[in-house]
Design an enzyme around this catalytic site. Structure first.
Site, PDB file in Angstrom:
ATOM      1  N   ARG A  69       6.262  -6.283   6.530  1.00 49.34           N
ATOM      2  CA  ARG A  69       5.498  -6.711   5.353  1.00 49.34           C
ATOM      3  C   ARG A  69       5.147  -8.201   5.465  1.00 49.34           C
ATOM      4  O   ARG A  69       5.021  -8.905   4.471  1.00 49.34           O
ATOM      5  CB  ARG A  69       6.291  -6.425   4.076  1.00 49.34           C
ATOM      6  CG  ARG A  69       6.487  -4.934   3.791  1.00 49.34           C
ATOM      7  CD  ARG A  69       6.989  -4.693   2.387  1.00 49.34           C
ATOM      8  NE  ARG A  69       7.375  -3.311   2.168  1.00 49.34           N
ATOM      9  CZ  ARG A  69       6.551  -2.338   1.798  1.00 49.34           C
ATOM     10  NH1 ARG A  69       5.283  -2.605   1.600  1.00 49.34           N
ATOM     11  NH2 ARG A  69       6.988  -1.115   1.607  1.00 49.34           N
ATOM     12  N   THR A 109      -1.405   4.387   2.554  1.00 50.76           N
ATOM     13  CA  THR A 109      -0.219   4.196   1.722  1.00 50.76           C
ATOM     14  C   THR A 109       0.142   5.539   1.113  1.00 50.76           C
ATOM     15  O   THR A 109      -0.749   6.263   0.641  1.00 50.76           O
ATOM     16  CB  THR A 109      -0.388   3.161   0.582  1.00 50.76           C
ATOM     17  OG1 THR A 109       0.696   3.320  -0.349  1.00 50.76           O
ATOM     18  CG2 THR A 109      -1.682   3.301  -0.192  1.00 50.76           C
ATOM     19  N   ASP A 163       1.424   5.811  -1.561  1.00 51.42           N
ATOM     20  CA  ASP A 163       1.210   5.650  -3.011  1.00 51.42           C
ATOM     21  C   ASP A 163      -0.190   6.066  -3.464  1.00 51.42           C
ATOM     22  O   ASP A 163      -0.415   6.282  -4.654  1.00 51.42           O
ATOM     23  CB  ASP A 163       1.433   4.186  -3.419  1.00 51.42           C
ATOM     24  CG  ASP A 163       2.867   3.740  -3.209  1.00 51.42           C
ATOM     25  OD1 ASP A 163       3.723   4.602  -2.946  1.00 51.42           O
ATOM     26  OD2 ASP A 163       3.133   2.532  -3.311  1.00 51.42           O
ATOM     27  N   ARG A 214       5.174   2.324  -7.130  1.00 47.24           N
ATOM     28  CA  ARG A 214       5.527   1.160  -7.945  1.00 47.24           C
ATOM     29  C   ARG A 214       4.626   0.998  -9.152  1.00 47.24           C
ATOM     30  O   ARG A 214       5.081   0.781 -10.264  1.00 47.24           O
ATOM     31  CB  ARG A 214       5.420  -0.110  -7.109  1.00 47.24           C
ATOM     32  CG  ARG A 214       6.608  -0.363  -6.248  1.00 47.24           C
ATOM     33  CD  ARG A 214       6.520  -1.724  -5.638  1.00 47.24           C
ATOM     34  NE  ARG A 214       5.673  -1.704  -4.460  1.00 47.24           N
ATOM     35  CZ  ARG A 214       5.984  -2.279  -3.316  1.00 47.24           C
ATOM     36  NH1 ARG A 214       7.115  -2.926  -3.209  1.00 47.24           N
ATOM     37  NH2 ARG A 214       5.172  -2.247  -2.288  1.00 47.24           N
ATOM     38  N   ASP A 242      -2.745  -2.097   0.073  1.00 51.67           N
ATOM     39  CA  ASP A 242      -3.450  -3.205  -0.587  1.00 51.67           C
ATOM     40  C   ASP A 242      -3.075  -4.572  -0.016  1.00 51.67           C
ATOM     41  O   ASP A 242      -3.936  -5.445   0.112  1.00 51.67           O
ATOM     42  CB  ASP A 242      -3.254  -3.159  -2.117  1.00 51.67           C
ATOM     43  CG  ASP A 242      -1.800  -3.211  -2.511  1.00 51.67           C
ATOM     44  OD1 ASP A 242      -0.963  -2.663  -1.758  1.00 51.67           O
ATOM     45  OD2 ASP A 242      -1.484  -3.778  -3.569  1.00 51.67           O
ATOM     46  N   GLY A 278       4.637  -0.541   4.277  1.00 51.22           N
ATOM     47  CA  GLY A 278       5.532   0.604   4.473  1.00 51.22           C
ATOM     48  C   GLY A 278       4.887   1.616   5.411  1.00 51.22           C
ATOM     49  O   GLY A 278       3.668   1.779   5.407  1.00 51.22           O
ATOM     50  N   ASP A 331      -2.834   4.378  -3.902  1.00 52.25           N
ATOM     51  CA  ASP A 331      -3.340   3.534  -4.988  1.00 52.25           C
ATOM     52  C   ASP A 331      -4.433   2.550  -4.562  1.00 52.25           C
ATOM     53  O   ASP A 331      -4.701   1.573  -5.263  1.00 52.25           O
ATOM     54  CB  ASP A 331      -2.179   2.784  -5.667  1.00 52.25           C
ATOM     55  CG  ASP A 331      -1.377   1.931  -4.698  1.00 52.25           C
ATOM     56  OD1 ASP A 331      -1.742   1.860  -3.517  1.00 52.25           O
ATOM     57  OD2 ASP A 331      -0.375   1.334  -5.136  1.00 52.25           O
TER      58      ASP A 331
HETATM   59  O1  F6P Z   1       4.252   1.049  -0.587  1.00 51.35           O
HETATM   60  C1  F6P Z   1       4.869   2.220  -0.234  1.00 51.35           C
HETATM   61  C2  F6P Z   1       6.276   2.294  -0.754  1.00 51.35           C
HETATM   62  O2  F6P Z   1       6.859   3.431  -0.176  1.00 51.35           O
HETATM   63  C3  F6P Z   1       6.413   2.292  -2.276  1.00 51.35           C
HETATM   64  O3  F6P Z   1       6.198   3.560  -2.834  1.00 51.35           O
HETATM   65  C4  F6P Z   1       7.834   1.804  -2.444  1.00 51.35           C
HETATM   66  O4  F6P Z   1       8.026   1.203  -3.695  1.00 51.35           O
HETATM   67  C5  F6P Z   1       7.972   0.808  -1.336  1.00 51.35           C
HETATM   68  O5  F6P Z   1       7.042   1.166  -0.343  1.00 51.35           O
HETATM   69  C6  F6P Z   1       9.349   0.737  -0.721  1.00 51.35           C
HETATM   70  O6  F6P Z   1       9.375  -0.314   0.176  1.00 51.35           O
HETATM   71  P1  F6P Z   1      10.472  -0.533   1.311  1.00 51.35           P
HETATM   72  O7  F6P Z   1      10.202   0.454   2.392  1.00 51.35           O
HETATM   73  O8  F6P Z   1      10.249  -1.923   1.744  1.00 51.35           O
HETATM   74  O9  F6P Z   1      11.801  -0.277   0.683  1.00 51.35           O
END
Ligand code: F6P
Length: 340
Positions: A71, A123, A125, A169, A101, A10, A127
């Site tokens: 991804r 990220t 997140d 997540r 990650d 992301g 994490d």
């Molecule tokens: O990994 C970052 C993140 O923004 C998470 O917080 C979220 O669950 C996910 O990506 C959303 O992914 P996408 O952009 O593929 O909808």
């Protein structure tokens, strides 16, 4: 020296600042920089182009990534990884992978397969293990905190409950920061299963005390004890992660059903990943970019960068991707202390 750079997973505010930092330092060292398009997809398809500081002077202020992202998992097939390895071998002396990650996990595998690779932790997140912060988190947390704070005025005016669903997540870093800074009355994180009944009790106490509204900051990965409340779709990404989303609406409906109080849900979603990086992420990104090139110069491959206190230090990629960094006990306790 020919350095390839890619951004995977992301997007996050500050990615372009990292790239800008790489371009500045590379220019000083006389290195050439190549942008791999769309993360590992571009590595597999040999889709890359030279990027020069002169063409991208002001990108550190702009969100997203000039390199595009995906991804794509190079290790999903033998063919994929073979092509990725060939692209690097035939064209570059080093690879800087900027990601979370999944991206850094793949970078670590590439490193073990002989690729001279450096990782930059990204990220929203926050994490990744063994780093205090990842690029993007501070901006995302500030956006979410402002949203949580702003929701008070409408909730108060309509005497409603508002559930604000926040990204994260597996780790609730954005939610705990946004919930605390935005003054949420209930904070729900993936790290701690919650009981819908206890949430209703907090709301009841507020209404009994004449404070006829409540704001709930709820992580998208928060799990209710009531297992029948579903929180995941069947959709999975290339790294096998389920797509979350929906707990905010489910919880809002449940509160309204149980308490008879009008309850609305707001999903902040990708707004948290949009717009300009804040001051912290601009400076952090520039520093990460410069330090990544320093590691290339030192040939300290198989390492990533980490923020430890005020310093950016190298850590083994193994240690960045070993496990997810979850919200710690001290912060978790605050969700109880500031509840209500
Ligand atoms: O990994 C970052 C993140 O923004 C998470 O917080 C979220 O669950 C996910 O990506 C959303 O992914 P996408 O952009 O593929 O909808």
């Amino acid at each position: 020296m020919k350095i390839a750079v890619l951004t995977g997973g992301g997007d996050a505010q500050g990615l372009n600042a990292v790239i800008q930092g790489i371009l500045w330092k590379a220019k000083k060292e006389g290195y050439d920089v190549y942008g791999i398009q769309r993360g590992y997809k571009g590595l597999i398809e040999a889709d890359f182009k030279p990027i020069k500081l002169e063409d991208f002077e002001e990108i550190f202020k702009v969100g997203g990534t000039i390199l595009k992202t995906s991804r794509t998992n190079p290790y999903k097939s033998k063919e994929g990884v073979k092509k990725a390895l060939t692209t690097i071998k035939n064209n570059f002396d080093a690879l800087i992978a900027i990601g979370g990650d999944d991206t850094l996990g793949a970078a670590n595998r590439l490193s073990k397969d002989g690729v001279p690779v450096i990782g930059v932790p990204k990220t929203i997140d926050n994490d990744l293990d063994n780093t205090d912060f990842t690029i993007g988190f501070q901006t995302a947390a500030a956006i979410a905190a402002e949203a949580v704070q702003n929701l008070h005025t409408t909730a108060r005016s309509h005497e409603r409950v508002v559930v604000c669903e926040i990204m994260g997540r597996h780790a609730g870093w954005i939610t705990i920061y946004a919930g605390l800074a935005g003054g949420a009355h209930v904070i729900l994180l993936p790290e701690k299963t919650f009981d819908v009944e206890s949430v209703c009790q907090v709301i009841k106490k507020r209404y009994d005390a004449g404070k006829n509204y409540a704001i709930i900051a709820c992580s998208e990965g928060a799990k209710p004890k009531q297992k029948d409340l579903v929180t995941a779709t069947a959709e999975k990404d290339e790294f096998g992660h389920i797509r979350l989303g929906g707990i905010g609406t489910i919880l809002a409906d449940e509160i309204q059903k149980r308490m008879g109080i009008t309850t609305r849900s707001v999903v902040l979603g990708h707004l948290q990943r949009c717009g300009s990086p804040n001051t912290f992420d601009r400076v952090f990104g520039l520093r990460l970019g410069v330090n990544a090139v320093k590691l290339v110069k030192e040939k300290k491959y198989g390492y990533g960068l980490s923020l430890k206190g005020l310093n950016i230090v190298p850590v083994k990629l193994d240690d960045l991707v070993d496990k997810l960094k979850l919200v710690d006990e001290e912060l978790l306790e605050l969700t109880d202390i500031f509840s209500g």
